[in-house]
Design a protein around this motif. Structure first.
Motif, PDB file in Angstrom:
ATOM      1  N   ASN A 200       0.810  -1.222   0.000  1.00 32.61           N
ATOM      2  CA  ASN A 200       0.000   0.000   0.000  1.00 32.61           C
ATOM      3  C   ASN A 200       0.842   1.270   0.000  1.00 32.61           C
ATOM      4  OD1 ASN A 200      -2.540  -1.217  -0.026  1.00 32.61           O
ATOM      5  ND2 ASN A 200      -2.463  -1.594   2.167  1.00 32.61           N
TER       6      ASN A 200
ATOM      7  N   LEU B 263      -0.166   3.908  -2.495  1.00 35.46           N
ATOM      8  CA  LEU B 263      -1.423   4.548  -2.127  1.00 35.46           C
ATOM      9  C   LEU B 263      -1.186   5.608  -1.057  1.00 35.46           C
ATOM     10  CD1 LEU B 263      -3.812   1.446  -1.954  1.00 35.46           C
ATOM     11  CD2 LEU B 263      -3.601   3.126  -3.787  1.00 35.46           C
ATOM     12  N   VAL B 264      -0.297   5.298  -0.129  1.00 38.05           N
ATOM     13  CA  VAL B 264       0.054   6.254   0.929  1.00 38.05           C
ATOM     14  C   VAL B 264       0.669   7.501   0.308  1.00 38.05           C
ATOM     15  CG1 VAL B 264       1.578   6.682   2.892  1.00 38.05           C
ATOM     16  CG2 VAL B 264       0.366   4.513   2.714  1.00 38.05           C
TER      17      VAL B 264
ATOM     18  N   ASP C  34       0.297   8.686  -2.717  1.00 38.01           N
ATOM     19  CA  ASP C  34      -0.704   9.453  -3.466  1.00 38.01           C
ATOM     20  C   ASP C  34      -1.551  10.323  -2.548  1.00 38.01           C
ATOM     21  OD1 ASP C  34       0.094   8.519  -5.908  1.00 38.01           O
ATOM     22  OD2 ASP C  34      -1.320   6.843  -5.928  1.00 38.01           O
ATOM     23  N   LYS C  35      -1.846   9.803  -1.346  1.00 38.22           N
ATOM     24  CA  LYS C  35      -2.728  10.528  -0.432  1.00 38.22           C
ATOM     25  C   LYS C  35      -1.994  11.572   0.404  1.00 38.22           C
ATOM     26  CE  LYS C  35      -4.384   7.023   1.774  1.00 38.22           C
ATOM     27  NZ  LYS C  35      -5.174   6.242   2.764  1.00 38.22           N
ATOM     28  N   LYS C  36      -0.729  11.344   0.688  1.00 42.10           N
ATOM     29  CA  LYS C  36      -0.055  12.130   1.721  1.00 42.10           C
ATOM     30  C   LYS C  36       0.950  13.154   1.202  1.00 42.10           C
ATOM     31  CE  LYS C  36      -2.107  10.046   5.134  1.00 42.10           C
ATOM     32  NZ  LYS C  36      -1.432   9.266   6.161  1.00 42.10           N
TER      33      LYS C  36
ATOM     34  N   GLN D  74       6.548  15.245   2.852  1.00 44.21           N
ATOM     35  CA  GLN D  74       5.154  15.543   2.496  1.00 44.21           C
ATOM     36  C   GLN D  74       5.061  16.696   1.493  1.00 44.21           C
ATOM     37  OE1 GLN D  74       2.925  15.985   6.330  1.00 44.21           O
ATOM     38  NE2 GLN D  74       1.344  14.964   5.156  1.00 44.21           N
TER      39      GLN D  74
ATOM     40  N   ASN E 171       2.438   7.241   6.828  1.00 42.47           N
ATOM     41  CA  ASN E 171       1.065   6.753   6.949  1.00 42.47           C
ATOM     42  C   ASN E 171       0.425   7.144   8.282  1.00 42.47           C
ATOM     43  OD1 ASN E 171      -1.165   5.372   5.877  1.00 42.47           O
ATOM     44  ND2 ASN E 171      -0.651   3.528   7.015  1.00 42.47           N
TER      45      ASN E 171
ATOM     46  N   CYS F  97      -4.138  13.101   7.221  1.00 48.44           N
ATOM     47  CA  CYS F  97      -4.240  13.510   5.814  1.00 48.44           C
ATOM     48  C   CYS F  97      -4.209  15.030   5.659  1.00 48.44           C
ATOM     49  CB  CYS F  97      -5.514  12.949   5.191  1.00 48.44           C
ATOM     50  SG  CYS F  97      -5.404  11.202   4.773  1.00 48.44           S
TER      51      CYS F  97
END
Length: 247
Positions: free
Chosen positions: A135, A138-139, A141-143, A182, A209, A213
Motif C-alpha cells: 500500500n 497509495l500512501v 498518493d494521499k499524503k 510531504q 502513513n 491527511c
C-alpha cells in the motif's frame, strides 16, 4: 521443493525459525523492490547479501532458468553442502523465494509459500507485513503535497551524491523525514526511493502513513529546515562525511 524438504526429515526448533525469520522478511522485501525498480535492479540490491542469495538471484535472472530448473539446482546445491540446521533453513527459504520469483508470483503468494516453511504463525506475520508494504504507493498518493516552498529543499538534496543521501537519511529520524517529504513531488520521492535500501524507504512510508491527511504546512517547512540544518552541520563538522564520501 516441499517434497524435497519433507525428504530431509528434519524438524527445526523455534529458535532456529526465529533466527531465520529475517531471511523470509528479506525475500518479501526483494519482491516489493523488484516491483518498484524492476527485476534487473535485483543484482545490485543483493550485493551485500549472502553468497547463496546472490547466486539464486543470478540464477533467476539468467535467460534459461525456469522454476523447475531452479528447483533442481537448489536441491543439488543443498545436498552437496554440509551445514547446520540454521544455515539449511536459510537456504531452503531462499530457494523457495527464488523459485517463486521464477513463477512470477505476487508478493502475497510468495509470503504464503515462503512462510509455509516456517509455519502458520510466520505466514500470518509475513502477510500482515506484505499488506502494509504493497500500500506504499497509495500512501504516497494521499499524503504528498507538492509545495513550491519545498523546491530549495529538493534542489539541495538533489545535488548530493547517492551515498551522501544515504548517509544523511541515516542520521535523521523517520518521522522527521516523513513530514519533510510531504511537501515534495512524487518524482523527487521516487529519486530518493531509488537510492536507499528498500527497508529504509518502507519505514519512511510507514511513518508517513501515521501523519493525518490534513497537512500542516508550517510543520512540513520546519522539518525540511531541520534536515537542511543537519546537512549543513554534517558538512561542517563530520570529517567522515566530508572527506570519506566526497573523495
Amino acid at each position: 521443493m516441499q517434497k524435497f524438504i519433507q525428504s530431509l526429515n528434519i524438524e527445526f526448533s523455534h529458535e532456529e525459525k526465529q533466527n531465520c525469520y529475517p531471511t523470509a522478511r528479506r525475500l518479501i522485501d526483494l519482491f516489493l523492490f523488484s516491483q518498484i525498480n524492476g527485476i534487473l535492479a535485483l543484482r545490485d540490491e543483493v550485493e551485500k547479501d549472502s553468497k547463496f542469495l546472490k547466486m539464486g538471484i543470478n540464477l533467476f535472472l539468467s535467460a534459461t532458468a525456469d522454476a523447475e530448473a531452479m528447483e533442481q539446482v537448489f536441491c543439488n546445491l543443498i545436498l552437496s553442502s554440509s551445514c547446520d540446521n540454521e544455515e539449511l533453513l536459510n537456504k531452503l527459504l531462499i530457494s523457495q523465494g527464488i523459485i517463486m520469483f521464477g513463477k512470477q508470483a505476487n508478493p502475497f503468494l510468495a509470503a504464503y509459500s515462503i512462510g509455509s516453511i516456517l509455519g502458520e504463525d510466520y505466514i500470518l506475520e509475513l502477510i500482515d507485513i506484505t499488506e502494509q508494504d504493497v500500500n506504499i504507493n497509495l500512501v504516497l498518493d494521499k499524503k504528498l503535497f507538492h509545495l513550491p516552498e519545498s523546491e530549495n529543499f529538493q534542489d539541495t538534496l538533489s545535488k548530493l551524491t547517492d551515498i551522501e543521501i544515504w548517509y544523511l537519511l541515516d542520521t535523521v529520524g523517520y518521522w522527521v523525514l516523513a513530514v519533510a517529504l510531504q511537501g515534495c513531488s512524487k518524482e523527487f520521492i521516487n529519486r530518493i526511493r531509488n537510492n536507499i535500501h528498500t527497508n529504509k524507504f518502507i519505514q519512511i512510508c510507514r511513518a508517513l502513513n501515521q501523519i493525518p491527511c490534513d497537512y500542516d504546512k508550517e510543520m512540513i517547512m520546519e522539518n525540511q529546515n531541520l534536515i537542511l540544518a543537519r546537512l549543513k552541520k554534517l558538512e561542517e563538522t563530520d570529517t567522515f562525511f566530508t572527506t570519506h564520501y566526497k573523495n
